[in-house]
Design an enzyme around this catalytic site. Sequence first.
Site, PDB file in Angstrom:
ATOM      1  N   SER A  53       0.976  -1.082  -0.188  1.00 26.41           N
ATOM      2  CA  SER A  53       0.108  -0.013   0.019  1.00 26.41           C
ATOM      3  C   SER A  53       0.848   1.349   0.035  1.00 26.41           C
ATOM      4  O   SER A  53       2.089   1.166   0.414  1.00 26.41           O
ATOM      5  CB  SER A  53      -0.862   0.071   1.237  1.00 26.41           C
ATOM      6  OG  SER A  53      -1.419  -1.160   1.440  1.00 26.41           O
TER       7      SER A  53
HETATM    8  N1  SAH Z   1      -0.133  -4.830   3.970  1.00 27.05           N
HETATM    9  C1  SAH Z   1       0.779  -5.179   2.883  1.00 27.05           C
HETATM   10  C2  SAH Z   1       0.007  -5.051   1.612  1.00 27.05           C
HETATM   11  C3  SAH Z   1      -1.112  -5.826   1.429  1.00 27.05           C
HETATM   12  S1  SAH Z   1      -1.865  -6.206  -0.292  1.00 27.05           S
HETATM   13  C4  SAH Z   1       2.035  -4.465   2.985  1.00 27.05           C
HETATM   14  O1  SAH Z   1       2.502  -3.771   3.804  1.00 27.05           O
HETATM   15  O2  SAH Z   1       2.892  -4.812   1.951  1.00 27.05           O
HETATM   16  C5  SAH Z   1      -2.824  -7.227   0.223  1.00 27.05           C
HETATM   17  C6  SAH Z   1      -2.369  -8.500   0.583  1.00 27.05           C
HETATM   18  O3  SAH Z   1      -3.386  -9.498   1.215  1.00 27.05           O
HETATM   19  C7  SAH Z   1      -1.826  -9.364  -0.646  1.00 27.05           C
HETATM   20  O4  SAH Z   1      -0.646  -9.865  -0.188  1.00 27.05           O
HETATM   21  C8  SAH Z   1      -2.741 -10.793  -0.707  1.00 27.05           C
HETATM   22  O5  SAH Z   1      -2.098 -11.910  -0.992  1.00 27.05           O
HETATM   23  C9  SAH Z   1      -3.219 -10.646   0.518  1.00 27.05           C
HETATM   24  N2  SAH Z   1      -4.558 -11.419   0.736  1.00 27.05           N
HETATM   25  C10 SAH Z   1      -5.731 -11.413  -0.079  1.00 27.05           C
HETATM   26  N3  SAH Z   1      -6.716 -12.274   0.029  1.00 27.05           N
HETATM   27  C11 SAH Z   1      -6.288 -12.628   1.426  1.00 27.05           C
HETATM   28  C12 SAH Z   1      -6.913 -13.538   2.449  1.00 27.05           C
HETATM   29  N4  SAH Z   1      -7.961 -14.129   2.064  1.00 27.05           N
HETATM   30  N5  SAH Z   1      -6.213 -13.932   3.425  1.00 27.05           N
HETATM   31  C13 SAH Z   1      -5.041 -13.224   3.692  1.00 27.05           C
HETATM   32  N6  SAH Z   1      -4.376 -12.560   2.835  1.00 27.05           N
HETATM   33  C14 SAH Z   1      -5.023 -12.193   1.614  1.00 27.05           C
END
Ligand code: SAH
Length: 212
Positions: A53
């Site tokens: 993000s």
């Molecule tokens: N907070 C992260 C960015 C997240 S992007 C950072 O600081 O880098 C969103 C993330 O959510 C992705 O890595 C994706 O793989 C994950 N994601 C999507 N659906 C999910 C689920 N059901 N459970 C856990 N993670 C999930």
Amino acid sequence: MVSYLKSLGIITSERVERAFLVIPREEFVPEEVRDQAYTDTPLPLMNTGQTISAPSMLAYMVEALDLESHHNVLEVGAGSGYGAAVMAEVINPSSSAGISHKIHAIEIDPRLVSFAKGNLQKCGCSDRVDIILGDGALGLPEESPFDRIMVSAAATSVPRPLTDQLADGGTMVIPVGGSSWSQELHLVRRSGTEITEEYMMDVIFVPLREGP
Ligand code: SAH
């Protein structure tokens, strides 16, 4: 970057400012976009289709969570591990002696679980963040209740297991909405059995994978 986020009124507390200064974002972004680590933009997480993000978005969510050192915290969607590392630094500053407890961060993509673990090790935060491979829409019942939950991917609606695992007086920030180009960031609060959901702003997040 931090003075920019302060000038916009997004970073408002000293603790969050310090955490952003202490945690090196360049250790969490892939090599090929390292030169952009301190621009306020989301960055691709390798070829996974996921993004880390924008710093302003993370700062906004972390400030809204109003973290305190005794809080039990869950992140859904650990990605690079950066958001979890920043939250860990807010509740457990690296300068203070001893580690009270860890942040729990769930990630569904095994490649990102190893990426996040490696990044946390590089920045010396691996003893303060636990990265768990799994479906974050189900929460983490064995570590609940949570005082704070940060959901870093957009859900079609607030997953029931997450409100069930929110402590009395607890809060969660979560992007909600089915469209891939616009969702709403909501602040969810539990008070006893009452759950309230408040609109904060329009946002764009990658979707939360839900269901089998
Ligand atoms: N907070 C992260 C960015 C997240 S992007 C950072 O600081 O880098 C969103 C993330 O959510 C992705 O890595 C994706 O793989 C994950 N994601 C999507 N659906 C999910 C689920 N059901 N459970 C856990 N993670 C999930």
